[in-house]
Design an enzyme around this catalytic site. Structure first.
Site, PDB file in Angstrom:
ATOM      1  N   CYS A  17       0.873  -1.183   0.000  1.00  0.00           N
ATOM      2  CA  CYS A  17       0.000   0.000   0.000  1.00  0.00           C
ATOM      3  C   CYS A  17       0.910   1.234   0.000  1.00  0.00           C
ATOM      4  CB  CYS A  17      -0.862  -0.014   1.251  1.00  0.00           C
ATOM      5  SG  CYS A  17       0.141   0.008   2.761  1.00  0.00           S
ATOM      6  N   HIS A  79       3.451   1.690  11.562  1.00  0.00           N
ATOM      7  CA  HIS A  79       2.266   1.438  12.390  1.00  0.00           C
ATOM      8  C   HIS A  79       1.963   2.570  13.365  1.00  0.00           C
ATOM      9  CE1 HIS A  79       4.571  -2.171  11.299  1.00  0.00           C
ATOM     10  NE2 HIS A  79       3.399  -2.590  10.872  1.00  0.00           N
ATOM     11  N   CYS A 101       2.243   5.853   8.822  1.00  0.00           N
ATOM     12  CA  CYS A 101       1.422   6.122   7.633  1.00  0.00           C
ATOM     13  C   CYS A 101       0.529   7.340   7.896  1.00  0.00           C
ATOM     14  CB  CYS A 101       0.560   4.910   7.304  1.00  0.00           C
ATOM     15  SG  CYS A 101      -0.550   5.253   5.918  1.00  0.00           S
ATOM     16  N   GLU A 131      -0.016  -0.732  16.160  1.00  0.00           N
ATOM     17  CA  GLU A 131      -0.850   0.404  15.735  1.00  0.00           C
ATOM     18  C   GLU A 131      -1.816   0.804  16.857  1.00  0.00           C
ATOM     19  OE1 GLU A 131      -3.113   0.044  12.052  1.00  0.00           O
ATOM     20  OE2 GLU A 131      -4.288   1.806  12.605  1.00  0.00           O
ATOM     21  N   THR A 170      -6.584   0.600  11.389  1.00  0.00           N
ATOM     22  CA  THR A 170      -6.817   0.779   9.946  1.00  0.00           C
ATOM     23  C   THR A 170      -6.877  -0.529   9.163  1.00  0.00           C
ATOM     24  OG1 THR A 170      -4.441   0.987   9.617  1.00  0.00           O
ATOM     25  CG2 THR A 170      -5.688   3.036   9.882  1.00  0.00           C
ATOM     26  N   CYS A 200      -8.507   1.640   6.281  1.00  0.00           N
ATOM     27  CA  CYS A 200      -7.977   2.434   5.165  1.00  0.00           C
ATOM     28  C   CYS A 200      -8.396   1.847   3.811  1.00  0.00           C
ATOM     29  CB  CYS A 200      -6.463   2.521   5.264  1.00  0.00           C
ATOM     30  SG  CYS A 200      -5.638   1.012   4.783  1.00  0.00           S
ATOM     31  N   SER A 228       1.446  -9.991  10.589  1.00  0.00           N
ATOM     32  CA  SER A 228       0.826  -8.936   9.782  1.00  0.00           C
ATOM     33  C   SER A 228      -0.698  -9.006   9.923  1.00  0.00           C
ATOM     34  CB  SER A 228       1.224  -9.099   8.318  1.00  0.00           C
ATOM     35  OG  SER A 228       0.437  -8.254   7.519  1.00  0.00           O
ATOM     36  N   ASN A 230      -3.183  -7.119   8.740  1.00  0.00           N
ATOM     37  CA  ASN A 230      -4.023  -7.020   7.541  1.00  0.00           C
ATOM     38  C   ASN A 230      -3.958  -8.300   6.710  1.00  0.00           C
ATOM     39  OD1 ASN A 230      -2.443  -6.422   4.778  1.00  0.00           O
ATOM     40  ND2 ASN A 230      -1.236  -5.644   6.464  1.00  0.00           N
ATOM     41  N   SER A 273       1.999  -5.474   3.340  1.00  0.00           N
ATOM     42  CA  SER A 273       3.440  -5.391   3.616  1.00  0.00           C
ATOM     43  C   SER A 273       4.247  -6.437   2.857  1.00  0.00           C
ATOM     44  CB  SER A 273       3.672  -5.554   5.124  1.00  0.00           C
ATOM     45  OG  SER A 273       2.898  -6.638   5.619  1.00  0.00           O
TER      46      SER A 273
HETATM   47  O1  10G Z   1      -1.265  -5.228   9.117  1.00  0.00           O
HETATM   48  P1  10G Z   1      -0.363  -4.737  10.152  1.00  0.00           P
HETATM   49  O2  10G Z   1      -0.898  -3.564  10.896  1.00  0.00           O
HETATM   50  O3  10G Z   1       0.095  -5.796  11.124  1.00  0.00           O
HETATM   51  O4  10G Z   1       0.961  -4.147   9.443  1.00  0.00           O
HETATM   52  P2  10G Z   1       1.804  -4.598   8.197  1.00  0.00           P
HETATM   53  O5  10G Z   1       3.183  -4.028   8.398  1.00  0.00           O
HETATM   54  O6  10G Z   1       1.708  -6.035   7.926  1.00  0.00           O
HETATM   55  O7  10G Z   1       1.123  -3.889   6.929  1.00  0.00           O
HETATM   56  C1  10G Z   1       1.118  -2.507   6.721  1.00  0.00           C
HETATM   57  C2  10G Z   1       0.156  -1.880   7.614  1.00  0.00           C
HETATM   58  C3  10G Z   1       0.485  -0.967   8.548  1.00  0.00           C
HETATM   59  C4  10G Z   1       1.760  -0.260   8.565  1.00  0.00           C
HETATM   60  C5  10G Z   1      -0.485  -0.642   9.614  1.00  0.00           C
HETATM   61  S1  10G Z   1      -1.324   0.824   9.229  1.00  0.00           S
HETATM   62 FE1  SF4 Z   2      -1.444   3.192   5.573  1.00  0.00          FE
HETATM   63 FE2  SF4 Z   2      -1.658   1.023   7.003  1.00  0.00          FE
HETATM   64 FE3  SF4 Z   2      -3.479   1.543   5.161  1.00  0.00          FE
HETATM   65 FE4  SF4 Z   2      -1.068   0.861   4.427  1.00  0.00          FE
HETATM   66  S1  SF4 Z   2      -2.479  -0.427   5.544  1.00  0.00           S
HETATM   67  S2  SF4 Z   2      -2.262   2.579   3.606  1.00  0.00           S
HETATM   68  S3  SF4 Z   2       0.190   1.726   6.006  1.00  0.00           S
HETATM   69  S4  SF4 Z   2      -3.093   2.748   6.979  1.00  0.00           S
END
Ligand code: 10G
Ligand code: SF4
Length: 315
Positions: A17, A79, A101, A131, A170, A200, A228, A230, A273
């Protein structure tokens, strides 16, 4: 031997993202500007491949600011961090760059604004996730009440039911969150919140793409790390949409080929990520075993981009 045919349904959008893209760029630019080592508080994003790559370039990953020396730059992960962290860095006169972010910062600001208006905050999020820790840490301890499930709503003990607002992590499941928001609104009709929630665009789009491929597939592989959030939600969304076999894999080596025996259609997506090289690695691993056809299932197009902080723009 003739290889079995297999259709790979590739979800779009998937993978990085805008917030992840920006955070990784921040570490790379910081290394260019200040040289190694540059310290990063917490994994910049939750992906071992990304972290290992940056480590090889000179980034040092630590969990706490106390583990950083005063005289090297420190970057805060995408985060977000509690308010106390940049304050401590400032007190030590450190160079600190915030890779939070902007969409997480927006939630931080929402919390601060509501609190200044005298509202008590309820956060929908996962306990202990960085986060959630960072967002709750925008306000003094005890000011933000955490709920993880609809059942938690019933147990909330609030100061004044007429003076409440909610915010969310998010990266939550859009559908589960809708249920929790409805429970909050049913119990506290005056509760103030964002238009829907703070989930988001990237989270929403990746979940929608999984829902679109779920009816076509026998199995779903989500490329992403076990920490992770998300990415884990994408697995759950796949299962909830009817895909009985949905698994998180970090890379091709994690694929359980036995479990996939006899399948004809596999869905592939990647958490926000997870880098695209790992998606290609998984596709190649299938191509080595099956007669594959790749079909893109695109449910949205993304063109979000975030600027890096000023201090790194000239690098
Ligand atoms: O999904 P999470 O929050 O565990 O993080 P990630 O590093 O796997 O993915 C990017 C999302 C963020 C930085 C959280 S906004
Ligand atoms: Fe921003 Fe987290 Fe959404 Fe990615 S997943 S756009 S880092 S809020």
């Amino acid at each position: 031997m003739k290889r079995a045919p297999l259709t790979l349904y590739l979800a779009a959008p998937r993978g990085f993202c805008a917030g992840v893209d920006r955070a990784i760029k921040i570490v790379e630019l910081a290394l260019q500007k200040w040289g190694a080592p540059v310290y990063v508080r917490h994994e910049i994003v939750h992906n071992k491949f990304v972290v290992d790559d940056l480590r090889a370039k000179g980034a040092v990953f630590v969990e706490e600011l106390e583990d950083c020396p005063d005289d090297r730059p420190v970057i805060f992960s995408a985060h977000g961090v509690p308010k106390s962290v940049p304050a401590a860095a400032e007190a030590r006169a450190m160079i600190a760059v915030d890779a939070t972010c902007p969409l997480v910062t927006k939630v931080h600001n929402e919390a601060a604004r509501h609190s200044a208006d005298g509202l008590q905050m309820v956060m929908i999020g996962h306990e202990g996730h960085p986060e959630t820790v960072g967002t709750m840490g925008q306000l003094p301890e005890g000011e933000v009440l955490l709920v993880e499930t609809e059942a938690d709503v019933a147990g909330l003990r609030v100061r004044d039911a007429g003076k409440l607002a909610f915010i969310t992590q998010t990266t939550l499941s859009v559908d589960d969150t809708a249920g929790i928001v409805a429970a909050l609104q049913a119990r506290f009709p005056a509760i103030v919140g964002p238009h829907k929630e703070d989930i988001c665009y990237a989270t929403t789009n990746r979940q929608a793409a999984v829902k679109a491929i779920a009816p076509k597939i026998d199995a779903l592989l989500v490329i992403g790390a076990p920490n992770s959030s998300n990415s884990k939600r994408l697995v759950e969304v796949g299962r909830a949409a009817g895909c009985a076999y949905a698994q998180l894999v970090q890379r091709a080596v994690d694929i359980d080929w036995r479990a996939l025996e006899g399948i004809r259609a596999v869905g592939i997506t990647a958490g926000a990520s997870a880098p695209e090289v790992l998606v290609n690695e998984v596709i190649d691993a299938f191509a080595a075993r099956y007669e594959t056809v790749v079909e893109l299932v695109e449910t949205a197009q993304e063109n979000v981009e975030f600027k890096v902080p000023k201090v790194l723009r000239e690098v």
